[in-house]
Scaffold this motif. Structure first.
Motif, short mmCIF file in Angstrom:
data_model
loop_
_atom_site.label_atom_id
_atom_site.label_comp_id
_atom_site.label_asym_id
_atom_site.label_seq_id
_atom_site.Cartn_x
_atom_site.Cartn_y
_atom_site.Cartn_z
N THR A 308 0.84 -1.21 0.00
CA THR A 308 0.00 0.00 0.00
C THR A 308 0.87 1.25 0.00
OG1 THR A 308 -0.16 -0.23 2.41
CG2 THR A 308 -2.00 -1.07 1.10
N TRP A 309 1.98 1.22 0.73
CA TRP A 309 2.90 2.36 0.75
C TRP A 309 3.57 2.53 -0.62
CZ3 TRP A 309 5.97 2.31 6.05
CH2 TRP A 309 5.04 2.28 7.10
N SER A 310 3.94 1.41 -1.23
CA SER A 310 4.56 1.46 -2.56
C SER A 310 3.62 2.08 -3.57
CB SER A 310 4.96 0.05 -3.02
OG SER A 310 5.95 -0.50 -2.20
#
Length: 343
Positions: A308-310
């Motif tokens: 999700t951060w990527s």
């Protein structure tokens, strides 16, 4: 442990390849049977179609894994494996890989514009060149992905790919712009040494018989050059998606969907692609990020950097570079200014 081992999912690869071939057959045999200049409206519709197909596939993949994973004794025997979370991560990895490949494809569009202008390819024949170029790209991407999935078994290759992506990103950010010169391409020069090339186009033909021997037309030379450049782009893009996911099936499908929509994206953006001059810096940041993900971030986060951060970082970076390009357009010298600077 692979979520989609080839021995169990060979039928999926076969079915997906059949679907792609069917779509390509419909594209050339039905919708583009007659050569014509692709309008902005037509290109936009096809872009929406290809993007919609990718998103529908992603949703179906999520629903399938949500059903399949809990029934897979091999996966359920893994300590800490949560099928719901794994299914969600698979869909996010596909989406992230698709966005990365789609963004990197903009570089291909720059090349398309230059090559078609260089060889003076009429607009009505450009779709034909791109169609066969896409078929070649699909074959080479499949080969690269197969090689990459085998190499990724060796842990040191992860650091090799990561380091390569970081260096590529830095070169893209700080390196000078290189002019595209098809005539100096070694493959083109080697080909023209053994095969004569006609000075003029012969309609939609790639080869013609001239003076008793076969000769290639500029249409084929343009196709050959585009194939060579796609191989170079694949060296960057395939490792970049392997930085997102280690699953060859996700790498393969996300890569193929992005390539399938490349032609329509070209016809839609060809006239405006030069306006996104800051996108190369956004893409360079993305390449550096995915390289760092392979060599450092995954290990720093217990073996897997949160997908999700990527996805959030990649989307934000690309959007900022596109918006900044539009808010701060590249200044172009007026004819009088060019004359003054030349004098």
């Amino acid at each position: 442990m692979s979520l989609f081992p080839f021995a169990e999912y060979w039928w999926f690869y076969l079915g997906f390849t059949g679907f792609v071939l069917l779509m390509l057959a419909l594209d050339l045999g039905v919708f583009h049977r007659k050569e014509h200049e692709v309008s902005f409206k037509e290109a936009t519709i096809w872009s929406v179609v290809w993007i919609s197909l990718a998103l529908v596939f992603n949703f179906l993949l999520y629903r399938y894994t949500l059903w399949k994973f809990p029934l897979d004794e091999r996966l359920m025997s893994i300590p800490g494996f949560v099928p719901d979370i794994a299914a969600w991560n698979v869909s996010l990895e596909f989406l992230t890989g698709y966005i990365v490949e789609k963004s990197l494809s903009v570089d291909n569009i720059f090349v398309f514009v230059v090559v078609f202008a260089y060889f003076a390819i009429p607009a009505k024949y450009q779709h034909r060149v791109l169609f066969y170029g896409i078929i070649g790209a699909l074959v080479f991407r499949a080969i690269f992905i197969g090689m990459g999935s085998w190499l990724m078994q060796f842990h040191w290759v992860i650091y090799l790919f990561g380091g390569f992506l970081i260096i590529t990103g830095l070169k893209m950010m700080f390196g000078p712009e290189k002019e595209i010169e098809p005539a100096k391409n070694p493959v083109i020069r080697l080909f023209t040494r053994f095969m004569p090339v006609t000075k003029e186009l012969h309609g939609k033909k790639f080869f013609v018989r001239e003076h008793g021997r076969w000769a290639a037309t500029p249409l084929f030379i343009a196709l050959l050059f585009l194939e060579m450049t796609d191989i170079i782009f694949a060296v960057d893009s395939v490792p970049a998606i392997f930085a997102i996911t280690a699953e060859p099936m996700i790498v393969f499908t996300s890569n193929i969907f992005a390539i399938l929509g490349l032609r329509s994206m070209y016809f839609m953006l060809a006239g405006a692609v030069s306006k996104f001059y800051l996108l190369k810096y956004g893409l360079s940041v993305v390449l550096i990020f995915v390289g760092l993900k392979m060599v450092w971030l995954n290990d720093a986060f217990g073996g897997k950097f949160p997908i999700t951060w990527s996805l959030g970082f990649i989307l934000t970076t690309i959007l900022i570079s596109v918006i900044a390009s539009l808010l701060f357009p590249k200044s172009e010298k007026k004819p009088s200014e060019i004359e003054l600077s030349a004098g």
